[in-house]
Design an enzyme around this catalytic site. Structure first.
Site, short mmCIF file in Angstrom:
data_model
loop_
_atom_site.label_atom_id
_atom_site.label_comp_id
_atom_site.label_asym_id
_atom_site.label_seq_id
_atom_site.Cartn_x
_atom_site.Cartn_y
_atom_site.Cartn_z
CB THR A 67 -0.96 0.01 1.21
OG1 THR A 67 -0.22 -0.19 2.42
CG2 THR A 67 -2.02 -1.07 1.08
CE LYS A 69 2.60 -0.42 5.74
NZ LYS A 69 2.25 -1.36 4.64
CG ASP A 137 7.62 1.67 6.29
OD1 ASP A 137 6.45 1.27 6.23
OD2 ASP A 137 8.47 1.48 5.40
CB ALA A 180 6.44 -5.64 -2.50
CE1 TYR A 383 23.71 27.33 -4.50
CE2 TYR A 383 25.37 28.31 -3.06
CZ TYR A 383 25.00 27.79 -4.29
OH TYR A 383 25.91 27.75 -5.31
#
Length: 456
Positions: A67, A69, A137, A180, A383
């Site tokens: 999904t 993640k 995660d 995956a 910058y």
């Protein structure tokens, strides 16, 4: 100190292009000592790296395998680091990969041990390494797991936001499964074995899955079909920093396209103060660049019309930058002049050599050497200022799923590259872009990659 040394080695590796191609992963996953600046600090730099007085935040991802993640975690890490926030993503899959084998990969005790180890490292990140955002995660598909997370981190004064990634589009699911199965976890597996194992794992998790609901009384965001729909609950409690992340997620797309970075061609003097057109060498360069880009994206068609909508060209507003795209215009492409891509304003040191600057502005030059990213010469931009100017363009880039060629001056390319490859403020001012190479950046679910392609 080791971090600086590693970054320097990567930088020197990119400069030494003895081979035809130079290939490198981005810096999101490299160990970073939080005592060093994390990223270009687009918002404003602070000594602590903590922004908006938002406190510490754990972003816990929720959802089944396949999904996106991990892609969400990596993208949010890259963006928040660029904002100047001390962020780190913690992937349970990476912990598992280093310690598991096929016989124990489905063990519930093993999985829980991996989660506990990750959570221990996250707590250490907040308490000892002074990080502000940790991105967890993992699956987190059980209400009991989420309740435990809230309780655990409330005890150390860390707010928790859950982002539930839901994918209902079959095409996106199949694509995510394919991605995956290409991960390191399935390296050297037979394809049939990997598919069987992954399908079994997905089936088990689907039977256990408990979607987040408001009665859990937590902060959450439902992210459906990678940004097709967002549902937000209670996020106002987490403040402006989380609102920035939500806005970023609204623009994020699961991209299969590439970004190409190229310097503009040369003019007779190549001076900042002279807005010149290309010279003969610059025209040759622009022709070769056009041919290479069209070959690279598969757009050269003998006797057939080129699909001009499959490539977007952005240039800076200066004459020699815009006219570097002249051959694309002749082929029917829309070359867009973007004000955000104007090169860094050098101010009082415009067109001066280093020796001239040292002689005329010795004190200013000494201050510049202390912090080349944030320091401004008189009447100049830093910058940091350039990054502020470019934020809207970066969000637009994240929203697109079309190949983009960006033709600009070196200072602008440094900031773009720094964002896409997650470089720190220590690196950005030192990056070099030769007209001998086209830089091709490919978006990936775990990291962006770069390839340097010779321009004949």
């Amino acid at each position: 100190m080791n971090v600086n040394k590693n970054n320097k080695e990567n930088f020197l590796k990119e400069k030494t292009l003895n081979d035809d191609l130079d290939y490198r992963k981005d810096a999101v996953h490299e160990p970073v000592d939080c005592g060093c600046p994390m990223a270009p600090g687009q918002l404003y730099p602070t000594e602590t790296g903590t922004l908006f007085h938002a406190g510490n935040i754990l972003i816990a991802l929720v959802g089944l395998p396949a999904t996106s993640k991990t892609l969400l975690a990596v993208s949010m890490t890259r963006y928040t680091r660029w904002l100047g926030v001390r962020t780190r993503s913690f992937h349970v899959s990476e912990y598992r990969r280093h310690k598991s084998n096929r016989n124990i990969a489905l063990s519930l005790k093993f999985e829980q041990d991996m989660v506990d180890e990750v959570l221990k490292d996250i707590i250490d990140f907040f308490e000892n390494k002074k990080g502000q955002i940790a991105i967890f995660d993992s699956l987190n598909i059980l209400k009991s797991d989420r309740k435990r997370l809230v309780s655990l981190f409330e005890n150390i004064n860390v707010k928790v936001l859950f982002i539930e990634s839901i994918v209902t589009d079959p095409k996106l699911v199949n694509k995510n499964i394919e991605i995956a199965l290409k991960s390191n976890q399935y390296l050297n597996w037979r394809k049939e074995d990997a598919i069987d194992y992954y399908t079994k794992k997905l089936s088990i998790k689907e039977s256990q899955y408990e979607h987040i609901t408001p009665d859990e009384n937590c902060n959450f965001l439902k992210y459906i079909n990678f940004g097709e729909q967002l549902i937000i609950n209670h996020n106002n409690q987490l403040g402006y920093l989380i609102n920035k992340i939500v806005f970023f997620l609204m623009n994020l797309r699961n991209k299969t396209s590439r970004v190409y970075l190229a310097r503009c061609g040369t003019s007779d003097s190549d001076k900042y103060t002279n807005d010149e057109v290309l010279n003969e060498e610059g025209i040759r360069y622009s022709k070769n660049l056009t041919d290479l880009v069209l070959d690279r994206v598969g757009m050269h068609r003998q006797g057939k019309k080129v699909d001009t909508e499959s490539l977007v060209i952005w240039t800076g507003p200066r004459k020699r930058t815009y006219t570097t795209g002249k051959f694309f215009i002749e082929k029917g492409f829309d070359v867009q002049e973007r004000s955000q891509l104007k090169q860094l304003q050098p101010g009082s040191v415009a067109d001066m050599t280093i020796e001239e600057i040292k002689e005329k502005y010795p004190n200013e030059h000494a201050e510049f050497l202390k912090d080349p990213y944030h320091y401004r010469y008189p009447r100049a931009e830093s910058y940091h200022d350039l990054a502020v100017r470019m934020e809207s363009l970066l969000l637009e880039l994240e929203h697109m799923n079309t190949n983009v060629l960006i033709i600009a001056h070196e200072s602008t390319l440094r900031v773009l590259y720094g964002y896409l490859l997650a470089y720190t403020v220590l690196d950005v001012p030192k990056l070099e872009f030769s007209r001998e190479f086209l830089t091709e950046i490919t978006f990936g679910p775990f990291c962006n990659t770069v390839e340097k392609i010779p321009i004949n």
